[in-house]
Design an enzyme around this catalytic site. Structure first.
Site, PDB file in Angstrom:
ATOM      1  N   GLU A   1      19.111  19.028   6.174  1.00 39.77           N
ATOM      2  CA  GLU A   1      17.505  19.584   6.295  1.00 39.77           C
ATOM      3  C   GLU A   1      17.559  20.853   6.746  1.00 39.77           C
ATOM      4  O   GLU A   1      16.233  21.630   6.141  1.00 39.77           O
ATOM      5  CB  GLU A   1      17.709  18.832   7.272  1.00 39.77           C
ATOM      6  CG  GLU A   1      17.091  17.159   7.458  1.00 39.77           C
ATOM      7  CD  GLU A   1      15.842  17.492   6.771  1.00 39.77           C
ATOM      8  OE1 GLU A   1      15.843  16.698   5.542  1.00 39.77           O
ATOM      9  OE2 GLU A   1      14.612  16.722   7.088  1.00 39.77           O
TER      10      GLU A   1
ATOM     11  N   THR B   1       3.494  24.000   2.599  1.00 42.06           N
ATOM     12  CA  THR B   1       4.476  24.345   3.062  1.00 42.06           C
ATOM     13  C   THR B   1       3.940  25.560   4.473  1.00 42.06           C
ATOM     14  O   THR B   1       4.453  25.748   5.372  1.00 42.06           O
ATOM     15  CB  THR B   1       5.424  24.199   2.785  1.00 42.06           C
ATOM     16  OG1 THR B   1       5.166  22.909   1.675  1.00 42.06           O
ATOM     17  CG2 THR B   1       6.567  23.703   3.598  1.00 42.06           C
TER      18      THR B   1
END
Lengths: 369, 369
Positions: A183, A237
């Site tokens: 991540e 994003t």
């Protein structure tokens, strides 16, 4: 010969005798063994399987006032990772042989830049695997950038696949840490997707140094459904991150903290009124992000008016998530959310109703050596 | 003739036959009757007692990351309010006849400026009392300005006393709202002391408009002790409030929110490790306030080193509160905290170990009409 358990898709049957030779198979993969404080010191384990297939569910992070510290797993939606011992792959390394599913071509096949690859390598390092190489195939069941923890699902499935292939030596915390490495590289150092993707249910991240995870058990006897409504829209994003305020005024800080606490209480008490109100109550992040998703504010309003206990943005969007205790009612709420996306946001959308996934990433099948 | 139940101090015995004539007496006063949505519409109730005595416990508010939304009640420490029908008092009004206890002379005897008086008047208004006047006597068991919810205890005891005198028509929420009126006037519009003072246990304030309270039940079968260490020091209230930051950076907001959530989880799960860590973790308020209480940082350190699960400032101080699961261990921790106050803060201090009060404000005795 395939061995199957807890498949979210289609069970694979095996001869009874085979299943019985390995009693451990009936345990949950991610809780079957204790965590080790220093896995690097253990000797290299032998592979238990020639190949395995693992699944990890979609996840909803942020959860309104639970921003960056609370997430939960969603049943019947997720990614698959198949993994096999491959003599053509350099020992100690992983090769990605195939990526399938929607937008598969947008994902890197370099294991160093692919969520599944990074997590797989990390688990191999933790286990000290130096003698065999692995071939990995990723089947994306989750769309990219939808706010449903796509990268975390790939990482979680890969982490569990590697761990199980070598006999499940690592515990939940190590697997989350491996997923966190992934991540960190692809979407930021936060565990609120990858922890529930691995552990299932709701998970609160109390700390990162060291990692401290609190599983929050929603009562088994109560129903909880998520209405996930995803519009045909790619959430920007960078803008989503840039929209976050750098500073929060004390009244909003206290408000959101109290709602975060209420959200935790709602989950543990199985009280959807408390949970839903808290979910809908974010005054810090959602008010900044919702305007960047056309129609989102109207979608939330439509969900609540249609009877949802609460509604917010899933992850960084664009998916909207509403909560309800009845599947049929969930479908009706979903219809209203889809209509609102079209009417107010001029976006086509699809709504689906899913249960809470209480299991997390799991082995689907394995072929013994 | 006195009727007694749930006395925290000394039970008063009554003839068996009398107790049995009123079966309601065995119920908890503050949960014995349902809340009414609009108490103003009910007709004026008749007094059930000629006089009553009520008790309300000390409370710990703020609780580290639970700042301004979470509080809990402490057993065996609190204020008493005695109330009687008094034909010499103007009907519909309250007169304060006596205030006893430490620093009693610092409190106003005007019911409009006394916590107990304000709450009593508010409850009388809610009940629509116009035909009788009440005489109120306040016995302060709590020191003023110690961070233990002194004003809230007086208000809670008075609210419950009036309500019970007239047959307990109001529910918990109305009593909290009456107490909140008092808090608003004397120490700020926050319910994190007065709600647990009335309800007992831990209470989360989810909302003020309308008031929404979430009781958080710490498991009955587990022990929880608070080590309360109060130095001879008057916390500078104005400075304490002025020390609060106006704005909080996003990382600290997320951190404190997650710890607030963990604190709630720790309470509901009865997990003192989670609870204690969360209690100790405040990065927003405690770091600003602790330096204003001489020795506080050292006291916290001493408590943790002596085995406390966690430690923070109680309310706005100067009392320090540590949590532990064993009374004897609590006393040892208290000794270390007292030493640290003396050594690092040059302050004399007293430590006491108390259990969680799970009951809240209650009727102690009543003389029927």
């Amino acid at each position: 010969m395939a061995i199957c358990y807890q498949s979210p898709i289609k069970p694979i049957t095996i001869p009874q005798s085979k299943a019985l030779t390995n009693p451990k198979l009936s345990f949950r993969c991610n809780l079957s063994l204790p965590s080790r404080s220093n896995p690097l010191t253990i000797s290299e384990p032998e592979p238990v399987y020639a190949s395995v297939k693992a699944f990890a569910p979609a996840t909803i992070a942020n959860l309104g006032p639970g921003f960056d510290f609370l997430g939960c797993a969603v049943d019947g939606l997720g990614d698959f990772v198949s993994l096999s011992l491959d003599p053509n792959v350099q020992p100690g390394e992983v090769s990605i042989s195939e990526i399938s599913g929607d937008n598969a071509n947008r994902l890197s096949k370099s294991p160093l830049w692919n969520c599944a690859g990074i997590a797989a390598i990390e688990v191999m390092k933790m286990l000290g695997i130096r003698s065999v190489g692995l071939s990995l195939s990723l089947e994306k069941g989750l769309p990219l950038g939808s706010g449903l923890g796509s990268s975390a699902a790939s990482a979680a499935a890969a982490a569990v696949a590697v761990n199980e292939l070598f006999g499940g030596k690592l515990g939940v915390k190590e697997l989350v840490m491996a997923g966190l490495k992934s991540e960190e590289k692809v979407s930021g150092y936060h565990a609120d997707n990858v922890a529930p993707a691995i552990m299932g249910g709701f998970v609160l991240i109390q700390n990162y140094e060291p990692v401290e995870l609190i599983p929050l058990r929603f009562p088994e006897e109560k129903d909880l459904f998520f209405v996930l409504t995803t519009p045909e829209f790619e959430a920007p994003t960078k803008k989503m991150r840039a929209a976050l305020p750098a500073e929060i005024g004390m009244p909003h800080h206290v408000w959101n903290s109290s709602q975060g606490g209420a959200l935790v209480a709602g989950v543990l008490l199985g009280d959807l009124i408390i949970l839903g109100k808290a979910l809908s109550s974010d005054k810090v992040v959602e008010p900044r992000r919702a305007p960047l998703i056309p129609g989102m504010e109207a979608v939330k309003k439509a969900a609540i008016e249609a009877g949802a206990f609460g509604c917010t943005i899933s992850g960084a969007g664009p998916t909207a998530v509403a909560v309800i205790d009845d599947e049929k009612k969930g479908a009706e709420i979903g219809e209203e959310m889809v209509k609102a996306f079209l009417k107010e946001g001029n976006l086509k959308a699809v709504a689906n109703v899913h249960r809470l996934d209480r299991i997390g990433a799991r082995l689907i099948s394995g072929i013994p050596r």
